[in-house]
Design a protein around this motif. Structure first.
Motif, PDB file in Angstrom:
ATOM      1  N   ILE A  40       0.806  -1.312   0.140  1.00  0.00           N
ATOM      2  CA  ILE A  40      -0.091  -0.036  -0.050  1.00  0.00           C
ATOM      3  C   ILE A  40       1.035   1.070   0.050  1.00  0.00           C
ATOM      4  O   ILE A  40       0.468   2.473  -0.669  1.00  0.00           O
ATOM      5  N   SER A  41       1.836   1.297   0.497  1.00  0.00           N
ATOM      6  CA  SER A  41       2.911   2.479   0.514  1.00  0.00           C
ATOM      7  C   SER A  41       3.372   2.606  -0.836  1.00  0.00           C
ATOM      8  O   SER A  41       3.423   3.809  -1.132  1.00  0.00           O
ATOM      9  N   ASN A  42       3.764   1.641  -1.324  1.00  0.00           N
ATOM     10  CA  ASN A  42       4.490   1.546  -2.937  1.00  0.00           C
ATOM     11  C   ASN A  42       3.120   2.218  -3.618  1.00  0.00           C
ATOM     12  O   ASN A  42       3.543   3.043  -4.445  1.00  0.00           O
ATOM     13  N   LEU A  43       2.108   1.699  -3.674  1.00  0.00           N
ATOM     14  CA  LEU A  43       0.903   2.168  -4.276  1.00  0.00           C
ATOM     15  C   LEU A  43       0.681   3.583  -4.174  1.00  0.00           C
ATOM     16  O   LEU A  43       0.354   4.135  -5.177  1.00  0.00           O
ATOM     17  N   GLN A  44       0.711   4.084  -3.025  1.00  0.00           N
ATOM     18  CA  GLN A  44       0.520   5.291  -2.605  1.00  0.00           C
ATOM     19  C   GLN A  44       1.608   6.189  -3.139  1.00  0.00           C
ATOM     20  O   GLN A  44       1.310   7.415  -3.945  1.00  0.00           O
ATOM     21  N   THR A  45       3.031   5.932  -3.256  1.00  0.00           N
ATOM     22  CA  THR A  45       3.986   6.758  -3.914  1.00  0.00           C
ATOM     23  C   THR A  45       3.585   6.766  -5.183  1.00  0.00           C
ATOM     24  O   THR A  45       3.831   8.149  -5.974  1.00  0.00           O
ATOM     25  N   TRP A  46       3.462   5.706  -5.981  1.00  0.00           N
ATOM     26  CA  TRP A  46       3.087   5.518  -7.473  1.00  0.00           C
ATOM     27  C   TRP A  46       1.577   6.488  -7.787  1.00  0.00           C
ATOM     28  O   TRP A  46       1.846   7.296  -8.734  1.00  0.00           O
ATOM     29  N   LEU A  47       0.867   6.196  -6.968  1.00  0.00           N
ATOM     30  CA  LEU A  47      -0.596   6.968  -7.346  1.00  0.00           C
ATOM     31  C   LEU A  47      -0.297   8.443  -7.186  1.00  0.00           C
ATOM     32  O   LEU A  47      -0.843   9.492  -8.017  1.00  0.00           O
ATOM     33  N   MET A  48       0.508   9.053  -6.000  1.00  0.00           N
ATOM     34  CA  MET A  48       0.769  10.400  -5.923  1.00  0.00           C
ATOM     35  C   MET A  48       1.682  10.961  -7.082  1.00  0.00           C
ATOM     36  O   MET A  48       1.343  11.957  -7.698  1.00  0.00           O
ATOM     37  N   VAL A  54       0.069  14.094 -13.985  1.00  0.00           N
ATOM     38  CA  VAL A  54      -0.917  14.310 -15.006  1.00  0.00           C
ATOM     39  C   VAL A  54      -1.577  15.746 -14.772  1.00  0.00           C
ATOM     40  O   VAL A  54      -1.969  16.517 -15.746  1.00  0.00           O
ATOM     41  N   ALA A  55      -1.528  16.107 -13.333  1.00  0.00           N
ATOM     42  CA  ALA A  55      -2.092  17.384 -12.954  1.00  0.00           C
ATOM     43  C   ALA A  55      -1.184  18.537 -13.631  1.00  0.00           C
ATOM     44  O   ALA A  55      -1.508  19.598 -14.070  1.00  0.00           O
ATOM     45  N   THR A  56       0.243  18.338 -13.656  1.00  0.00           N
ATOM     46  CA  THR A  56       1.188  19.140 -14.030  1.00  0.00           C
ATOM     47  C   THR A  56       0.895  19.237 -15.639  1.00  0.00           C
ATOM     48  O   THR A  56       0.938  20.444 -16.309  1.00  0.00           O
ATOM     49  N   LEU A  57       0.500  18.289 -16.294  1.00  0.00           N
ATOM     50  CA  LEU A  57       0.432  18.292 -17.815  1.00  0.00           C
ATOM     51  C   LEU A  57      -0.715  19.107 -18.188  1.00  0.00           C
ATOM     52  O   LEU A  57      -0.677  19.925 -19.069  1.00  0.00           O
ATOM     53  N   PHE A  58      -2.010  19.016 -17.213  1.00  0.00           N
ATOM     54  CA  PHE A  58      -3.104  19.881 -17.322  1.00  0.00           C
ATOM     55  C   PHE A  58      -2.754  21.166 -17.092  1.00  0.00           C
ATOM     56  O   PHE A  58      -3.396  22.259 -17.670  1.00  0.00           O
ATOM     57  N   LEU A  92      -6.674  15.356  -5.772  1.00  0.00           N
ATOM     58  CA  LEU A  92      -6.528  13.961  -5.728  1.00  0.00           C
ATOM     59  C   LEU A  92      -5.271  13.341  -5.212  1.00  0.00           C
ATOM     60  O   LEU A  92      -5.153  12.629  -4.511  1.00  0.00           O
ATOM     61  N   ALA A  93      -4.077  14.091  -5.741  1.00  0.00           N
ATOM     62  CA  ALA A  93      -2.939  13.713  -5.287  1.00  0.00           C
ATOM     63  C   ALA A  93      -2.590  13.894  -4.011  1.00  0.00           C
ATOM     64  O   ALA A  93      -1.836  13.391  -3.231  1.00  0.00           O
ATOM     65  N   VAL A  94      -3.206  14.979  -3.496  1.00  0.00           N
ATOM     66  CA  VAL A  94      -3.001  15.299  -1.875  1.00  0.00           C
ATOM     67  C   VAL A  94      -3.827  14.580  -1.179  1.00  0.00           C
ATOM     68  O   VAL A  94      -3.678  13.988  -0.100  1.00  0.00           O
ATOM     69  N   LEU A  95      -5.056  13.999  -1.554  1.00  0.00           N
ATOM     70  CA  LEU A  95      -5.866  12.796  -1.074  1.00  0.00           C
ATOM     71  C   LEU A  95      -5.589  11.404  -1.058  1.00  0.00           C
ATOM     72  O   LEU A  95      -6.360  10.798  -0.581  1.00  0.00           O
ATOM     73  N   ALA A  96      -4.666  11.135  -1.898  1.00  0.00           N
ATOM     74  CA  ALA A  96      -4.190   9.865  -2.036  1.00  0.00           C
ATOM     75  C   ALA A  96      -3.874   8.980  -0.927  1.00  0.00           C
ATOM     76  O   ALA A  96      -4.371   8.163  -0.610  1.00  0.00           O
ATOM     77  N   PRO A  97      -3.027   9.607  -0.104  1.00  0.00           N
ATOM     78  CA  PRO A  97      -2.610   8.893   1.134  1.00  0.00           C
ATOM     79  C   PRO A  97      -3.822   8.727   2.126  1.00  0.00           C
ATOM     80  O   PRO A  97      -4.056   7.623   2.727  1.00  0.00           O
ATOM     81  N   ILE A  98      -4.774   9.534   2.175  1.00  0.00           N
ATOM     82  CA  ILE A  98      -5.888   9.326   3.025  1.00  0.00           C
ATOM     83  C   ILE A  98      -6.842   8.170   2.421  1.00  0.00           C
ATOM     84  O   ILE A  98      -7.364   7.395   3.291  1.00  0.00           O
TER      85      ILE A  98
END
Length: 109
Positions: A40-48, A54-58, A92-98
């Motif tokens: 889950i920690s690795n998933l959190q890192t990848w997801l963030m 993607v947000a930076t691209l937009f 969403l990137a900020v909320l990903a850990p929660i």
């Protein structure tokens, strides 16, 4: 003919000997190397990272749209939409850990 026989004999000897990769380790093979918390920690890192990318691209697209709008209201609205999408992505990137902590508590980690 003699050279061919030598190469063939060498190939047969090399292929008939057991390789170290196929040797029995003598203990059970573990398929999952990580526990649930690590996964889950690795998933959190990848997801963030993916969401922030993607947000930076937009955000970049919104700036390009706005800079090239030239007063065109449709292009300005397109830029505003891209900016909104960037803000949602950063949120969403900020909320990903929660969100992943909620999933971890449901799964039982």
């Amino acid at each position: 003919m003699r050279r061919t026989a030598t190469v063939t004999a060498a190939a047969v000897v090399l292929l008939s000997a057991p390789a170290a990769a196929n040797a029995d380790p003598g203990r059970p093979v573990v398929l999952a190397a990580n526990d649930l918390f690590t996964v889950i920690s690795n998933l959190q890192t990848w997801l963030m990272g993916i969401l922030a990318s993607v947000a930076t691209l937009f955000l970049i697209l919104a700036g390009v749209y706005w800079a090239t709008a030239g007063g065109d209201p449709a292009q300005v609205e397109r830029a505003k939409g891209a900016l909104r999408n960037a803000l949602v992505g950063y949120g969403l990137a900020v909320l990903a850990p929660i969100l992943l902590q909620v999933v971890q508590s449901i799964v039982g980690g």
